[in-house]
Design an enzyme around this catalytic site. Structure first.
Site, short mmCIF file in Angstrom:
data_model
loop_
_atom_site.label_atom_id
_atom_site.label_comp_id
_atom_site.label_asym_id
_atom_site.label_seq_id
_atom_site.Cartn_x
_atom_site.Cartn_y
_atom_site.Cartn_z
N HIS A 87 38.89 60.65 56.40
CA HIS A 87 37.46 60.96 56.45
C HIS A 87 37.02 61.46 55.07
CE1 HIS A 87 33.65 62.15 58.17
NE2 HIS A 87 33.75 63.27 57.49
N MET A 112 34.81 52.10 62.81
CA MET A 112 33.55 52.79 63.09
C MET A 112 33.27 53.03 64.57
SD MET A 112 32.64 53.55 60.13
CE MET A 112 30.95 54.14 60.30
N ARG A 113 34.30 53.05 65.39
CA ARG A 113 34.10 53.33 66.82
C ARG A 113 35.00 54.48 67.24
NH1 ARG A 113 31.24 49.06 69.42
NH2 ARG A 113 30.82 47.48 67.84
N GLY A 170 37.60 47.65 53.71
CA GLY A 170 39.06 47.64 53.74
C GLY A 170 39.75 48.08 52.46
N SER A 171 39.08 48.91 51.65
CA SER A 171 39.74 49.30 50.40
C SER A 171 40.95 50.20 50.66
CB SER A 171 38.76 49.98 49.44
OG SER A 171 38.31 51.21 49.96
N ASN A 172 40.90 51.02 51.71
CA ASN A 172 42.07 51.83 52.05
C ASN A 172 43.21 50.96 52.57
OD1 ASN A 172 41.67 54.91 51.80
ND2 ASN A 172 39.71 54.15 52.55
C1 GRF Z 1 36.47 55.57 53.96
O1 GRF Z 1 35.65 56.24 53.07
C2 GRF Z 1 36.99 56.48 55.03
O2 GRF Z 1 37.05 57.82 54.61
C3 GRF Z 1 35.99 56.34 56.14
O3 GRF Z 1 35.58 55.00 56.08
C4 GRF Z 1 35.71 54.52 54.75
C5 GRF Z 1 36.44 53.22 54.79
O4 GRF Z 1 36.42 52.57 53.56
N1 GRF Z 1 36.58 56.68 57.40
P1 GRF Z 1 37.25 51.25 53.33
O5 GRF Z 1 36.83 50.23 54.38
O6 GRF Z 1 38.70 51.60 53.45
O7 GRF Z 1 36.88 50.81 51.96
#
Ligand code: GRF
Length: 198
Positions: free
Chosen positions: A113, A94-95, A14-16
Site C-alpha cells: 500500500h 483493486m477489489r 503491474g510495475s510491482n
Molecule cells: C501500488 O502503488 C500499490 O501500492 C497499490 O497499487 C499500486 C499498484 O501499482 N496497492 P502497479 O500496478 O504495481 O504498478
C-alpha cells in the site's frame, strides 16, 4: 532448491509484478511465480506475465465494483490451488477479498500500500499524505485481513515529501520504493517459510 510458489493478483499496470518477476529471474528470490490473475481483461499486468512466460488468466469479477462476486472468489481460490500457489501477492488488486480467499490462504496473502499505514488507507494514499501536509510518507507491506489496508504490518519504507513535489512526482518515488521493498519482503518471506514447510 525448493522454491515458494506464489500467485500474483493485480488490476492495473503491474510495475510491482514486473519488479518481482525481474528479481525471480535474476535468481536472488527463491520463488516461482505460478500464475498472474487479473479482474481486468486488458490489464497491462497480464501482458507483463506473458512477457516473462508466466501463466496468466482473466477472472471475470461479476456484477460488483469493489469486491468479487462470491462465485468469482470461489473460482479464484480454485485457480490458485490448481496452480499450486502457496502465497498470494497482491500487486494493485483493486477489489476487497473476503472469506473464501482469507480462509483458503490464511496469513498467506500479502499486500503493498502506498502510505505508511495505519496512516492513509484507501485510494490515492500518496495524494492524501500530500494534501495533509505530511513531511514523510512511504509504502507498507502487510498481511491481508477483512478490513481495507489494515492487516498486520510486515515492513515499511519511508519516502520524504519534498517542497517541489507534486502528487505525481511523489507517487513516482513511492513506486520506486515499492519496487525495492516488495521483492525484498517476499525474499525474506520465502526464506522464513521454506524452513517451516508451508
Ligand atoms: C501500488 O502503488 C500499490 O501500492 C497499490 O497499487 C499500486 C499498484 O501499482 N496497492 P502497479 O500496478 O504495481 O504498478
Amino acid at each position: 532448491m525448493k522454491q515458494l510458489r506464489i500467485g500474483i493478483l493485480g488490476s492495473g499496470k503491474g510495475s510491482n509484478c514486473r519488479a518481482i518477476l525481474e528479481r525471480v529471474r535474476s535468481g536472488d528470490l527463491a520463488a516461482e511465480v505460478r500464475v498472474v490473475i487479473s479482474d481486468v481483461v486488458d490489464a497491462p499486468i497480464l501482458d507483463i506475465a506473458r512477457e516473462f512466460g508466466v501463466a496468466n488468466a482473466y477472472l471475470p469479477p461479476g456484477q460488483f465494483r469493489t469486491r468479487l462476486e462470491p462465485r468469482a472468489e470461489e473460482e479464484l481460490v480454485k485457480m490458485l490451488r490448481e496452480a499450486g500457489v502457496e502465497v498470494v501477492v497482491l500487486a494493485g488488486f483493486m477489489r476487497v477479498l473476503h472469506e473464501p480467499m482469507l480462509k483458503a490462504f490464511s496469513r498467506r496473502i500479502i499486500n503493498i500500500h502506498p502510505s505508511l499505514l495505519p496512516k492513509f488507507p484507501g485510494l490515492e494514499a500518496w495524494k492524501q499524505a500530500f494534501v495533509a501536509g505530511e513531511k514523510v510518507t512511504g509504502c507498507t507491506v502487510h498481511y491481508l485481513d477483512e478490513q481495507i489496508d489494515h492487516g498486520q504490518i510486515i515492513a515499511q519504507r519511508e519516502v520524504a515529501i519534498l517542497p517541489a513535489d507534486t502528487p505525481e512526482s511523489l507517487h513516482e518515488r513511492i513506486q520506486i520504493a515499492e519496487h525495492e521493498l516488495y521483492p525484498a519482503v517476499i525474499a525474506e518471506f520465502c526464506e522464513k517459510h521454506l524452513e517451516t514447510d508451508l
